[in-house]
Design an enzyme around this catalytic site. Structure first.
Site, PDB file in Angstrom:
ATOM      1  N   GLY A  97       0.825  -1.210   0.000  1.00  0.00           N
ATOM      2  CA  GLY A  97       0.000   0.000   0.000  1.00  0.00           C
ATOM      3  C   GLY A  97       0.858   1.258   0.000  1.00  0.00           C
ATOM      4  N   THR A 119      -7.666 -14.270  -7.811  1.00  0.00           N
ATOM      5  CA  THR A 119      -7.456 -13.247  -8.822  1.00  0.00           C
ATOM      6  C   THR A 119      -7.365 -11.899  -8.111  1.00  0.00           C
ATOM      7  OG1 THR A 119      -8.636 -14.486 -10.521  1.00  0.00           O
ATOM      8  CG2 THR A 119      -8.446 -12.112 -10.847  1.00  0.00           C
ATOM      9  N   LEU A 120      -6.342 -11.143  -8.466  1.00  0.00           N
ATOM     10  CA  LEU A 120      -6.083  -9.864  -7.801  1.00  0.00           C
ATOM     11  C   LEU A 120      -6.461  -8.721  -8.728  1.00  0.00           C
ATOM     12  CD1 LEU A 120      -2.482 -10.822  -6.664  1.00  0.00           C
ATOM     13  CD2 LEU A 120      -4.574 -10.980  -5.287  1.00  0.00           C
ATOM     14  N   GLU A 121      -7.247  -7.779  -8.203  1.00  0.00           N
ATOM     15  CA  GLU A 121      -7.574  -6.591  -8.991  1.00  0.00           C
ATOM     16  C   GLU A 121      -6.616  -5.493  -8.549  1.00  0.00           C
ATOM     17  OE1 GLU A 121     -10.910  -6.910  -6.886  1.00  0.00           O
ATOM     18  OE2 GLU A 121     -11.431  -8.765  -7.891  1.00  0.00           O
TER      19      GLU A 121
END
Lengths: 174, 175
Positions: A97, A119-121
Site C-alpha cells: 500500500g 485473482t487480484l484486482e
C-alpha cells in the site's frame, strides 16, 4: 474471531486450512503473507459488464514490470488457499500500500469452500515496478457463526480456479 | 465471527437482520449479494468542498446501462434496504465487479448496528465501464459484535437512494 499464527498452524496440521505451497516462515501473528504469481493480465480497453473483458496476458519477467496508473491489472496469488471451515479475507499489505498499489480492494472475502488461486484486482497511484513472487499481501482466517454452507456445493462460478479469472458477470446479464 | 449464509437466511426470518426485498438466490456462503439501484448522483462542481453542501446531478439508469468514466465519482445505491440491530454489516464489491476495475466503496466498508436503509455505493472505475440497473454489484457480510449495543442514530438513517456526503453537518467551527 480472527485466527492467530498458532491457530492457523494447528488448522493446517488438521487439514482445515490448505495453503499450497506452504512456507511456515510466511506466517505472521494473525495472517499468512502470500506472494504475487508470475502471470498478469493487462486490461486497457473500454469495458462492459455485459461482455467478456478483453485483455493481454504476460509473464512478469524476473527483473520486474512497471505498472501504470489508469490501467486495470488482473494478477494472481502464487498460493492456492482453501478451507471448508473458515472464511478467508485477503488484502494487500501495508508495505505494498505504501508503494501506491491497491490490491483486491473491492472483494476481499473468500467464502467457506473457496479453493483458489486468488485473482487480484490491481491499480496503482503512480508508476511502480513489481516482481514475480514478491510478498504482496495478507490473508486472514475467520471463524463463522451458524450452520455452514460451502461454495463447493452451490455450483457458483470461480469456485475452483487455477489461474487468473476475468469477470464472468456477463453470464448473469444475458 | 462472520455469519454463514444459512444463518443470514435464518436471521432475516426472525428479524435479527432486515433485507428488503430478500431473495434466497442472493445468499452466498458468508454474505448477501446486493443489486445496483437505478439512480446515480454525481457532484457537479469542479472541486468538491468538504465543508459545504455540494450540488449534485441525478441520472436515471435504464436498460441500456450507462458508461462510468474513470475521472468521475458516482454515488449509487443498493436496491435493497439492509440493516441489523444485532450484527455489524460490512459492504464490499463482488469479485466479478472488482475484476471489471470497478470499486464499489471507498475506504469505508464498515456500517453501523441499527442503520436501516439503502446503502450508498461510491463507484469509481479504473476503465470506462458500462453498468446496468439491477446487476448484483456488492455483497454485505455480518459480524457478531461483543458488548452492549447502542443503535445508530446518525444522519443517513433510513436512506432512500444515493446520499451525497454530509460532512458539512459535522464541521467543527473554531472560535
Amino acid at each position: 474471531m480472527i485466527l492467530t499464527r498458532r491457530a492457523v498452524t494447528e488448522a493446517i496440521s488438521r487439514g482445515e486450512i490448505v495453503i499450497e505451497p506452504y512456507d511456515p516462515a510466511r506466517l505472521s501473528p494473525n495472517a499468512y503473507d502470500w506472494s504475487l504469481g508470475d502471470r498478469i493480465r493487462i486490461c486497457d480497453g473500454d469495458l462492459d459488464a455485459a461482455l467478456p473483458t478483453p485483455y493481454q496476458e504476460v509473464t512478469i519477467p524476473p527483473d520486474g514490470m512497471v505498472l501504470r496508473p489508469g490501467i486495470l491489472y488482473l494478477g494472481v496469488t502464487h498460493e492456492r488457499t482453501s478451507s471448508e471451515r473458515y472464511a478467508q479475507l485477503l488484502n494487500g499489505d501495508r508495505t505494498v500500500g505504501g508503494l501506491g498499489i491497491w490490491v483486491h480492494v473491492s472483494a476481499p472475502l473468500g467464502h467457506v469452500g473457496h479453493a483458489i488461486h486468488w485473482t487480484l484486482e490491481i491499480r496503482v497511484a503512480r508508476p511502480v515496478r513489481v516482481y514475480p513472487r514478491m510478498t504482496f499481501g495478507k490473508i486472514i482466517f475467520l471463524e463463522t457463526f451458524g450452520d455452514p454452507a460451502s461454495y463447493q456445493s452451490l455450483g457458483r462460478k470461480y469456485r475452483r480456479t487455477g489461474g487468473i479469472d476475468i469477470s464472468r458477470l456477463h453470464e448473469e446479464l444475458t | 465471527m462472520i455469519l454463514t449464509g444459512p444463518e443470514i437466511t435464518k436471521a432475516v426470518s426472525d428479524d435479527r437482520i432486515r433485507i428488503d426485498p430478500f431473495s434466497a438466490e442472493q445468499v452466498n456462503p458468508n454474505s448477501y449479494n446486493v443489486r445496483l439501484g437505478d439512480t446515480l448522483l454525481t457532484y457537479t462542481d469542479e472541486v468538491v468542498d468538504a465543508y459545504r453542501a455540494n450540488p449534485t446531478s441525478a441520472t436515471r439508469l435504464d436498460e441500456q446501462g450507462l458508461v462510468l468514466r474513470p475521472d468521475q465519482l458516482y454515488l449509487g445505491h443498493t436496491v435493497e434496504r439492509v440493516g441489523s440491530d444485532e450484527y455489524v454489516p460490512l459492504l464490499f464489491g463482488r469479485s466479478s465487479v472488482g475484476r471489471l476495475g470497478l470499486f464499489v466503496e471507498i475506504t469505508a466498508p464498515i456500517g453501523d448496528i441499527g442503520f436501516h436503509g439503502q446503502w450508498t455505493l461510491m463507484l469509481s472505475s479504473v476503465r470506462p465501464l458500462r453498468v446496468y440497473p439491477g446487476m448484483k454489484i456488492g455483497q454485505i457480510m455480518f459480524f457478531v459484535s461483543k458488548g452492549e449495543i447502542d443503535l445508530y442514530e446518525g444522519k443517513y438513517q433510513a436512506a432512500a437512494g444515493p446520499q451525497a456526503s454530509r460532512y458539512w453537518r459535522d464541521r467543527v467551527v473554531s472560535a
